[in-house]
Write an enzyme that holds these catalytic residues in place. Sequence first.
Site, PDB file in Angstrom:
ATOM      1  N   ASP A  64       0.864  -1.164   0.000  1.00  7.96           N
ATOM      2  CA  ASP A  64       0.000   0.000   0.000  1.00  7.96           C
ATOM      3  C   ASP A  64       0.915   1.234   0.000  1.00  7.96           C
ATOM      4  OD1 ASP A  64      -2.148   1.701   0.024  1.00  7.96           O
ATOM      5  OD2 ASP A  64      -3.217   0.687   1.622  1.00  7.96           O
TER       6      ASP A  64
HETATM    7  C1  BGC Z   1      -5.023   3.289   0.300  1.00  8.90           C
HETATM    8  C2  BGC Z   1      -5.276   2.337  -0.831  1.00  8.90           C
HETATM    9  C3  BGC Z   1      -5.148   3.048  -2.146  1.00  8.90           C
HETATM   10  C4  BGC Z   1      -3.762   3.666  -2.240  1.00  8.90           C
HETATM   11  C5  BGC Z   1      -3.469   4.344  -3.557  1.00  8.90           C
HETATM   12  C6  BGC Z   1      -3.749   4.106   0.116  1.00  8.90           C
HETATM   13  O1  BGC Z   1      -3.657   5.148   1.023  1.00  8.90           O
HETATM   14  O2  BGC Z   1      -4.980   2.589   1.504  1.00  8.90           O
HETATM   15  O3  BGC Z   1      -6.534   1.751  -0.691  1.00  8.90           O
HETATM   16  O4  BGC Z   1      -5.396   2.181  -3.208  1.00  8.90           O
HETATM   17  O5  BGC Z   1      -3.643   4.618  -1.189  1.00  8.90           O
HETATM   18  O6  BGC Z   1      -4.125   5.531  -3.688  1.00  8.90           O
END
Ligand code: BGC
Length: 782
Positions: A280
């Site tokens: 993530d």
């Molecule tokens: C979130 C994800 C997301 C990623 C990209 C993160 O902060 O937890 O769900 O896909 O950012 O934007």
Amino acid sequence: MRKSAYIFSSGFLLLIILTQGLQAQSDMRSLRIDSLLQIMTLEEKIGQLCLLNAVTKDVSIRDEIRKGKLGGILNETNPDTLRELQRIARDESRLGIQLLTARDVIHGYQTIFPIPLALAATFDTALVARTAMVAAQEAKAAGINWTFSPMLDISRDPRWGRVAEGFGEDTYLTSLMGVSMVKGYQQEQQGMITGIASCVKHFAGYGAAEGGRDYNSVELSELSLRTSYLPPFQASLDAGSPAVMAGFHDLNGIPATGNTDLLTEILRKEWRFEGLVVSDWESVPQLQTHGLAVNQKEAAAHAFLAGCDMEMASTSYQTYLADLIHAGTISMPQLNQAVARVLYLKFKLGLLPGQILPQEPVHIRLQADSFRDLALEAALKSFVLLKNDHQLLPLSSNTKNVLIVGPMADAPHDQLGTWSPDGHKDETITPVDYLQSAENLSFEWKYIPGLRNSRDKSTESFKSLVKAAKTADVILCIVGEEAILSGESHSRADLHLPGAQEEMLRALRETGKPIVAVILAGRPLVLSAVLDQVDALLYAWAPGTMGGPAIIRMLLGEKQPSGKLPITFPAHEGQIPLYYNHRNTGKPAFTVLSDLSSIPEEAPQFSIGNTSQYLDEGFEPLFPFGFGLNYSTSSLSDLVLSSSICLAGDSVQVAITITNTGHYEMEETVQLYLKDVVAAIASPVKELKDFAKVFLKPGERKKVVFYLNEDDFKYMHPNLQHFADEGYFNLMIGTSSQTSLETGVYFKPLVQETDSQGDNINLKTQLIENEKIPIIKTENNH
Ligand code: BGC
């Protein structure tokens, strides 16, 4: 020199492909990937594992792409820039491998559909697949090829802001929705993704964040993890999702991004997943913040060795992987394997050199009428009618004067909900917009917001509001929670309507006028204080681009409500976690204690009973999972089983008759639940096993037939084996998880017969004739 190497490699690849002729797709894939791996430099390999946030005007991104130092970018949405970046990757990098271009396309790209939690409320998997397909078509037309969706985190905690992004509390429903989204996004043809690639997230258990506080630690027994939290992931991967995102949280003390059990043991060894694991956002360096690594280099080693192939947003792989390889911490085969997984995803998207896409992108008009029609249909089907006293809804034709109040009646941005970065508020139709443009309305209406936004605490305008209300036939309050109050890192401890909205309802109640409340929110709110103040209540979630027309048309009776809650609505925050498929306990409650003031002074400890509940809030939710009214009414009858015994390898037909007993057309969702009466674990009081949506005209009757087979009786045993064992099950049917009809069914597994030496002689099914099926009462509260 570099260029000629590229030409040679492409020619070499092409030759291989030609000579393979009709060879299977997977062989072609391995050949392409192996050939590439043979000619890639260390820097190019590491580059494939880097996914960076794009800054449109940042020249260095272009340089990095030219040097083959990037596997993908995220958050670039300008189609011209995306086209240019892909051209640079294809024509100016040595290998010509194109980029993954990622974006959070969560519930629509520009045409915004209801939030995922609302989509789950439709209980309509085909519809949900269509929304994902449209989202993919729009995103792909812009140049995006990968979305970080669906989010499959089961959550039993509406305080968690991200509850908006998932499909609620039920494992079965979430699994079905996840599979629909994956198929809708990907539109696979002959193993190739012709839409956009999906990525299931956040692996795993993230929705159980302690206290519903985002990013918080998760404590889950392995049995719970495998019973409730993992199945949706496995189902979506089986359905072809090529990527998994590791979560931010720690699971039982081990951060998910560095969790070998999750990323290698379960994903790779047990499930044989061959796709890509991505971190993530900056969750690789965060391993240091978790306290798992002394520095970023160690964090990179941890994440990589645990099974995280690609790093999102941060650059610890880019900076340290080469050193880690030279030091022998990471081996070259391990690196090649991670790179091969990125290339595998790229192959499926047609991004490797020389690949010809099975279907070139067609020209799509963003926000096309048909897409907006689908957004309208999805919104209509997601609304859940929670209260409708005296059949106030649909509004009668005698209604001549409607006062509309509330900050959410004309809030185009908030109507879109969380994660709608590419939605356009200017093209969003609010209830007020819709009324303004509606022709031939049979009533007069007036809009006084009353509050500036959902958090506004000022009661200044309430007097004039009440004055205006006195001349109205009906007051329509469109209230709720702004988009910013749910979603990532936006958890709330107090789940009441924010600001002075409840006070506004109380002030309006004094007028004695009928009140219809419509609530827009990204989560279940605690509605105990609202319920008494209103005659009718429609839960509209964050309904997206076409929320306004959907709300008004439903209130006017042009469409019927059919949504069902995919998550329990608590009566009080203190009851959380509260979910329908809880275990029975040894002391289940059947009767709610009255309230604290009814307890006699100095009452003996056990005089008021000793059951599992709260002295002040009982044990019941305000609205149970699966609940939702219609304008019409229905009755269920004639529950008949083809056999009271289900034999392994066979199935039992469960037939039920449903009758529309009201005056409107209706779409009802008939739900089938099972309870394992005696098992090796204390099993849940009921579990959703199947459901059917039935359309009925007034007075119409239909027979619904469900089929149960061995899979429906299986559960995760204490030894972590998933199988069905012999015994009785309560079978319950209803139009919510508060079921109305009940019978029993006996599951009979295959038994192994052995001879005197203990060798198996055959496998046969034993049938016990005339088995008496007892119905054993369990707490049937939600
Ligand atoms: C979130 C994800 C997301 C990623 C990209 C993160 O902060 O937890 O769900 O896909 O950012 O934007």
